[in-house]
Design a protein around this motif. Structure first.
Motif, short mmCIF file in Angstrom:
data_model
loop_
_atom_site.label_atom_id
_atom_site.label_comp_id
_atom_site.label_asym_id
_atom_site.label_seq_id
_atom_site.Cartn_x
_atom_site.Cartn_y
_atom_site.Cartn_z
N ASP A 54 0.82 -1.22 0.00
CA ASP A 54 0.00 0.00 0.00
C ASP A 54 0.85 1.26 0.00
OD1 ASP A 54 -2.32 -1.43 -0.10
OD2 ASP A 54 -2.73 -1.29 2.05
N PHE A 55 1.93 1.24 0.77
CA PHE A 55 2.82 2.40 0.79
C PHE A 55 3.47 2.60 -0.58
CE2 PHE A 55 6.82 4.60 1.69
CZ PHE A 55 6.35 5.68 2.42
N GLY A 56 3.86 1.50 -1.23
CA GLY A 56 4.43 1.58 -2.57
C GLY A 56 3.46 2.16 -3.58
N LEU A 57 2.20 1.74 -3.49
CA LEU A 57 1.18 2.29 -4.39
C LEU A 57 0.96 3.77 -4.13
CD1 LEU A 57 -1.43 -0.58 -4.43
CD2 LEU A 57 -0.10 0.25 -6.35
N ARG A 58 0.92 4.16 -2.86
CA ARG A 58 0.75 5.58 -2.54
C ARG A 58 1.93 6.41 -3.04
NH1 ARG A 58 -1.36 3.29 2.41
NH2 ARG A 58 -3.59 3.63 2.45
N ALA A 59 3.12 5.89 -2.85
CA ALA A 59 4.31 6.62 -3.30
C ALA A 59 4.30 6.79 -4.82
CB ALA A 59 5.58 5.89 -2.86
N SER A 60 3.97 5.74 -5.56
CA SER A 60 3.95 5.85 -7.02
C SER A 60 2.80 6.74 -7.48
CB SER A 60 3.88 4.48 -7.67
OG SER A 60 2.72 3.81 -7.29
N LEU A 61 1.67 6.74 -6.78
CA LEU A 61 0.56 7.62 -7.13
C LEU A 61 0.92 9.08 -6.90
CD1 LEU A 61 -2.39 7.88 -8.06
CD2 LEU A 61 -3.05 7.71 -5.67
N VAL A 62 1.58 9.37 -5.79
CA VAL A 62 2.02 10.74 -5.52
C VAL A 62 2.98 11.20 -6.61
CG1 VAL A 62 3.40 12.16 -3.96
CG2 VAL A 62 1.60 10.70 -3.04
N LEU A 63 3.93 10.34 -6.97
CA LEU A 63 4.88 10.70 -8.02
C LEU A 63 4.18 10.90 -9.35
CD1 LEU A 63 7.80 11.06 -9.05
CD2 LEU A 63 7.86 8.60 -9.41
N ALA A 64 3.28 10.00 -9.71
CA ALA A 64 2.62 10.06 -11.02
C ALA A 64 1.72 11.29 -11.16
CB ALA A 64 1.79 8.80 -11.24
N THR A 65 1.25 11.84 -10.07
CA THR A 65 0.32 12.98 -10.16
C THR A 65 0.96 14.32 -9.82
OG1 THR A 65 -0.44 12.52 -7.91
CG2 THR A 65 -1.72 11.57 -9.72
N THR A 66 2.26 14.36 -9.59
CA THR A 66 2.91 15.65 -9.37
C THR A 66 3.02 16.40 -10.69
OG1 THR A 66 5.10 14.68 -9.62
CG2 THR A 66 4.26 14.88 -7.38
N LEU A 67 3.00 17.69 -10.63
CA LEU A 67 3.02 18.52 -11.83
C LEU A 67 4.27 18.28 -12.66
CD1 LEU A 67 1.58 20.66 -13.46
CD2 LEU A 67 2.71 22.39 -12.08
N LEU A 68 5.42 18.17 -12.01
CA LEU A 68 6.66 17.95 -12.76
C LEU A 68 6.64 16.61 -13.50
CD1 LEU A 68 9.51 18.85 -13.52
CD2 LEU A 68 10.33 17.76 -11.45
N MET A 69 6.14 15.57 -12.87
CA MET A 69 6.08 14.26 -13.52
C MET A 69 5.09 14.27 -14.67
SD MET A 69 7.52 11.45 -13.58
CE MET A 69 7.52 9.71 -13.48
N VAL A 70 3.94 14.89 -14.48
CA VAL A 70 2.95 14.97 -15.54
C VAL A 70 3.52 15.72 -16.74
CG1 VAL A 70 0.70 15.95 -16.18
CG2 VAL A 70 0.96 14.74 -14.03
N ALA A 71 4.21 16.81 -16.48
CA ALA A 71 4.79 17.61 -17.58
C ALA A 71 5.94 16.88 -18.25
CB ALA A 71 5.26 18.95 -17.04
N SER A 72 6.84 16.31 -17.48
CA SER A 72 8.02 15.69 -18.09
C SER A 72 7.71 14.35 -18.74
CB SER A 72 9.14 15.54 -17.06
OG SER A 72 8.75 14.66 -16.04
N SER A 73 6.65 13.68 -18.32
CA SER A 73 6.32 12.40 -18.94
C SER A 73 5.54 12.58 -20.24
CB SER A 73 5.52 11.51 -17.99
OG SER A 73 4.25 12.07 -17.74
N GLY A 74 5.36 13.80 -20.64
CA GLY A 74 4.70 14.06 -21.91
C GLY A 74 5.43 15.09 -22.74
N ALA A 75 6.72 15.17 -22.55
CA ALA A 75 7.52 16.17 -23.28
C ALA A 75 8.72 15.48 -23.93
CB ALA A 75 7.99 17.26 -22.34
N VAL A 76 9.09 15.98 -25.09
CA VAL A 76 10.27 15.45 -25.78
C VAL A 76 11.47 16.21 -25.23
CG1 VAL A 76 11.35 15.05 -28.01
CG2 VAL A 76 8.87 15.13 -27.84
N MET A 77 12.14 15.59 -24.27
CA MET A 77 13.33 16.20 -23.69
C MET A 77 14.25 15.12 -23.18
SD MET A 77 11.94 17.97 -20.26
CE MET A 77 10.89 17.15 -19.14
N THR A 78 15.48 15.46 -22.99
CA THR A 78 16.47 14.48 -22.59
C THR A 78 16.75 14.52 -21.10
OG1 THR A 78 18.24 16.02 -23.04
CG2 THR A 78 17.59 14.57 -24.83
N ASP A 79 16.27 15.50 -20.40
CA ASP A 79 16.56 15.65 -18.97
C ASP A 79 15.51 14.99 -18.12
OD1 ASP A 79 18.73 17.18 -19.77
OD2 ASP A 79 17.58 19.02 -19.69
#
Length: 181
Positions: A156-181
């Motif tokens: 459950d903690f692992g799922l919560r941690a991955s959900l928090v990461l997946a829904t942060t603004l930086l992750m949402v933006a960078s997981s849909g952008a063509v960039m190398t960083d």
């Protein structure tokens, strides 16, 4: 039946004040609920908290997947890196990335260009194909986060941690952008 704001009519006809919950009591009452109920044509569908987390994580991923091709390449960096990958696919020169025909680009390592060029080969040359490698790498990072957190503190903690990461603004933006960083 309501007679006026903040009061409920009792059987005797006198208004009784509605009990206001403070923040702590509200959190306690919400935490007592362990499952969501969705009405179906048959019996009620109950989801455990783990299933709820999986549903939210899947929903976040699907929403991001569906929006990948909804808008054009917005930044000069996105356009430049997508063009380098397109030239890589067009010329067949997979070792030396080119910013212009015959002009090598040594500013970034070629892995992201290889992934984008491979995506262009599979899906055609479009915005969705340019961005899907970043989304897949973002999903991989969420998976690694899940595995590390779950090994230390439970599933459950692992799922919560991955959900928090997946829904942060930086992750949402960078997981849909063509960039190398």
């Amino acid at each position: 039946a309501l007679t006026r704001v903040g009061h409920v009519v009792r059987a005797a006809g006198r208004p009784a004040p509605i009990r206001q919950l403070d923040g702590v009591e509200m959190v306690r009452q919400l935490s007592r609920r362990t499952s969501l109920q969705f009405p179906l044509s048959g019996p009620m569908l109950r989801l455990s908290s783990r299933q709820q987390l999986w549903c939210l994580l899947t929903f976040a991923c699907i929403v991001r997947l569906l929006t990948l091709g909804a808008y054009p390449l917005t930044d000069t960096t996105e356009a430049r890196y997508a063009e380098i990958a397109r030239k890589m696919l067009e010329t067949g020169q997979w070792i030396v990335p080119q910013i212009e025909y015959g002009v090598p680009f040594w500013g970034k390592p070629p892995l992201s260009f290889w992934l984008t060029a491979g995506s262009f080969k599979l899906f055609g040359i479009n915005e969705f194909a340019a961005r899907i490698p970043a989304l897949l790498l973002g999903v991989a990072v969420c998976g690694l986060t899940y595995r590390i957190a779950a090994s230390r503190r439970g599933t459950d903690f692992g799922l919560r941690a991955s959900l928090v990461l997946a829904t942060t603004l930086l992750m949402v933006a960078s997981s849909g952008a063509v960039m190398t960083d």
